[in-house]
Design a protein around this motif. Structure first.
Motif: not given
Length: 293
Positions: A21-23, A43-48, A196-199
């Motif tokens: 995860p990010d902070e 968030g978009e599908a597939g971002v976790g 959730l953003e794409h990493p």
């Protein structure tokens, strides 16, 4: 669970499961645990989003119950239902044994707990503490949203034949949405919220290497770079982390140690799931995956 005392501890525990995860996400997960508040993830599908629920169940040692939402989902599919087949067998057995004389007693016996089929919401309340994943809530109807709001307000469920079920410890609730439609403000206000953003590139490479250790460093970096370029195109379904992992796995299965235009062309179906998207990339030229064209 006692060791998850701050966001850094939550991040470290999640990383140990392979979830990076990010902070901001680690902080949101910590607050959901500390405040006993549902966490609404968009968030978009597939971002976790869904993967986070599985990771949190692992680090907390709690059972995970998943409710997959869809259009037309009814409360009975989320809460409980009666096992009519077993009830009928019980009734016939009582009649055969000659004990079906007291109608009131027989009816009461039909609605015993052993004939109740618990669905995810009831399971999460009874098996306390638990992790409850309400997946793709944006696909459910407005009426089901209102029902969820009532359940999440006090984590109790009333069963007319048996009484009220109340969670001893509120479950850790994660609601996910791909934003196919807007979820009502009333439900969002009940929750903590995180988008959730794409990493970024480095984190996506780290995720690929962590989840797919058999994939070479070079291939992981090339897949992450090409996937990021695909997300910049006007696609119907930009690939998420899940698709990047599928792509890297497909390339590894073919024996590829790096990504080249030929293997990219043969494996686009692992990362792009719409015919139109594949045609758009091929029309633009596969060079766009490598920073050319």
């Amino acid at each position: 669970m006692d060791q998850l005392t701050d966001p850094a501890a939550v991040a470290a525990a999640l990383k140990a499961t392979g979830y990076l995860p990010d902070e901001g996400l680690a902080t949101a997960a910590f607050l959901a645990l500390a405040l006993h508040r549902p966490l609404f993830l968009e968030g978009e599908a597939g971002v976790g989003k869904t993967a986070l629920a599985h990771a949190l169940a692992e680090v907390t040692g709690r059972p995970l119950y998943r409710l997959q939402c869809y259009e037309g989902l009814e409360a009975s599919s989320a809460l409980y239902d009666w096992d009519f087949g077993r009830q009928l067998l019980h009734l016939r057995a009582a009649e055969a044994a000659g004990t079906a004389t007291d109608t009131a007693e027989l009816e009461a016996g039909l609605y015993d707990r052993r004939f109740l089929l618990a669905r995810p919401l009831l399971q999460a309340l009874e098996d306390s503490p638990a992790v409850l994943l309400i997946d793709e809530v944006d696909r459910a109807d407005d009426e089901f949203e209102a029902f969820l709001l009532e359940v999440l307000s006090d984590f109790t469920i009333s069963i007319p034949e048996l009484g009220t079920v109340r969670a001893e410890t509120p479950p850790l609730v994660l609601l996910t949405s791909n934003r196919t439609r807007e979820v009502h403000d009333a439900l969002k206000r009940r929750c903590l919220y995180h988008w959730l953003e794409h990493p970024d590139f480095d984190r996506e490479v780290a995720i690929l290497r962590r989840r797919l250790p058999e994939v070479t460093e070079t291939l992981a970096r090339q897949v992450a770079s090409a996937t990021a370029r695909l997300r910049e195109l006007d696609l119907l379904k930009p690939p998420g982390v899940a698709e990047a992992m599928d792509w890297a796995s497909a390339l590894h299965a073919l024996g590829a140690r790096e990504l080249d235009p030929d293997t990219a062309a043969r494996t686009l179906g692992a990362v792009l799931k719409y015919r139109e998207d594949g045609e758009r990339v091929r029309a633009a030229g596969l060079g766009v995956l490598f920073g050319a064209g």
